[in-house]
Design an enzyme around this catalytic site. Structure first.
Site, PDB file in Angstrom:
ATOM      1  N   GLY A  16       0.826  -1.193   0.000  1.00  0.00           N
ATOM      2  CA  GLY A  16       0.000   0.000   0.000  1.00  0.00           C
ATOM      3  C   GLY A  16       0.867   1.252   0.000  1.00  0.00           C
ATOM      4  N   ALA A  17       0.211   2.394  -0.013  1.00  0.00           N
ATOM      5  CA  ALA A  17       0.924   3.669   0.048  1.00  0.00           C
ATOM      6  C   ALA A  17       1.698   3.758   1.365  1.00  0.00           C
ATOM      7  CB  ALA A  17      -0.067   4.825  -0.078  1.00  0.00           C
ATOM      8  N   LYS A  21       7.495  -0.323   0.515  1.00  0.00           N
ATOM      9  CA  LYS A  21       7.784  -1.190  -0.632  1.00  0.00           C
ATOM     10  C   LYS A  21       8.945  -0.669  -1.479  1.00  0.00           C
ATOM     11  CE  LYS A  21       3.934   0.754  -3.280  1.00  0.00           C
ATOM     12  NZ  LYS A  21       3.689   1.799  -2.279  1.00  0.00           N
ATOM     13  N   THR A  41       8.793   6.266 -13.278  1.00  0.00           N
ATOM     14  CA  THR A  41       7.598   6.377 -14.108  1.00  0.00           C
ATOM     15  C   THR A  41       6.748   7.600 -13.781  1.00  0.00           C
ATOM     16  OG1 THR A  41       6.295   5.007 -12.603  1.00  0.00           O
ATOM     17  CG2 THR A  41       7.481   3.868 -14.385  1.00  0.00           C
ATOM     18  N   HIS A  56      12.850  12.173  -4.237  1.00  0.00           N
ATOM     19  CA  HIS A  56      13.322  10.845  -4.654  1.00  0.00           C
ATOM     20  C   HIS A  56      14.678  10.936  -5.347  1.00  0.00           C
ATOM     21  CE1 HIS A  56      10.181   7.813  -3.873  1.00  0.00           C
ATOM     22  NE2 HIS A  56       9.360   8.855  -3.852  1.00  0.00           N
ATOM     23  N   ARG A  60      18.506   9.258  -3.982  1.00  0.00           N
ATOM     24  CA  ARG A  60      19.353   8.343  -4.749  1.00  0.00           C
ATOM     25  C   ARG A  60      20.694   8.967  -5.136  1.00  0.00           C
ATOM     26  NH1 ARG A  60      14.519   7.918  -6.956  1.00  0.00           N
ATOM     27  NH2 ARG A  60      15.154   9.068  -8.792  1.00  0.00           N
ATOM     28  N   GLU A  69      14.057   8.289 -16.988  1.00  0.00           N
ATOM     29  CA  GLU A  69      12.631   8.606 -16.950  1.00  0.00           C
ATOM     30  C   GLU A  69      11.900   7.694 -17.944  1.00  0.00           C
ATOM     31  OE1 GLU A  69      11.479  10.925 -14.757  1.00  0.00           O
ATOM     32  OE2 GLU A  69      13.543  11.304 -14.121  1.00  0.00           O
TER      33      GLU A  69
END
Length: 183
Positions: A16-17, A21, A41, A56, A60, A69
């Protein structure tokens, strides 16, 4: 004559959100010791999403990831970036499916292309996807169509995946593990 065996492995990480994950999927890709390619994505349709994407990228930065992308042409990018010395992380199928639907593309055809690309992958591919079927039935047709397409996409990827893990509250639960080779 049987089809040649896929040389790479496919791992699907569901949850889930805010379940953890993506962090878990990143740890799986990193553990391979291979070059790391992050297939992003997301599309920035609003300020909040732009901030998420920026965060994000910063997470990284310097961690050995190369970002590509892939908001729509995910199958093509998987084929182009796949290599025995490279681990691909697709984050995430849910946003990719959203993009496909918003672009009014044929969802089944796009999913077929992605599955073929995963089957042809020459190195490991880890995919992240939301499990969206636990909630109530959405009130509008677009949301119901999205939920149904997402459920079918997750099932199709899980069927070909070597490993499927569900993450809840940061805890991974393996649903499917690679088969042990028989001798």
């Amino acid at each position: 004559m049987p089809a040649p065996a896929r040389r790479g492995t496919v791992t699907l990480v569901l949850g889930g959100a805010r379940s953890g994950k993506s962090r878990f999927a990143e740890s799986l890709a990193t553990a391979t010791g291979l070059d790391l390619v992050y297939l992003a994505t997301a599309q920035a349709f609003d300020d909040e999403m732009r901030q998420r994407i920026t965060r994000h990228r910063a997470d990284r930065e310097g961690a050995g990831w190369r970002a590509v992308e892939a908001p729509l042409a995910l199958a093509d990018v998987v084929v182009a970036e796949s290599a025995p010395e490279t681990a691909l992380l697709v984050d995430c199928l849910t946003l990719w499916l959203t993009n496909v639907m918003l672009a009014d593309l044929d969802v089944e055809r796009e999913a077929d292309g992605l599955l073929a690309a995963l089957d042809a992958a020459r190195g490991p591919v880890v995919l992240v996807s939301n499990e969206v079927g636990y909630g109530i039935v959405p009130e509008n047709a677009l949301a119901r169509a999205f939920r149904d397409h997402q459920g079918r996409l997750n099932q199709r990827v899980a069927a070909i995946a070597d490993r499927v893990t569900l993450v809840a509250a940061g805890l991974p639960l393996d649903l499917k593990l690679p088969k042990e080779p028989t001798s």
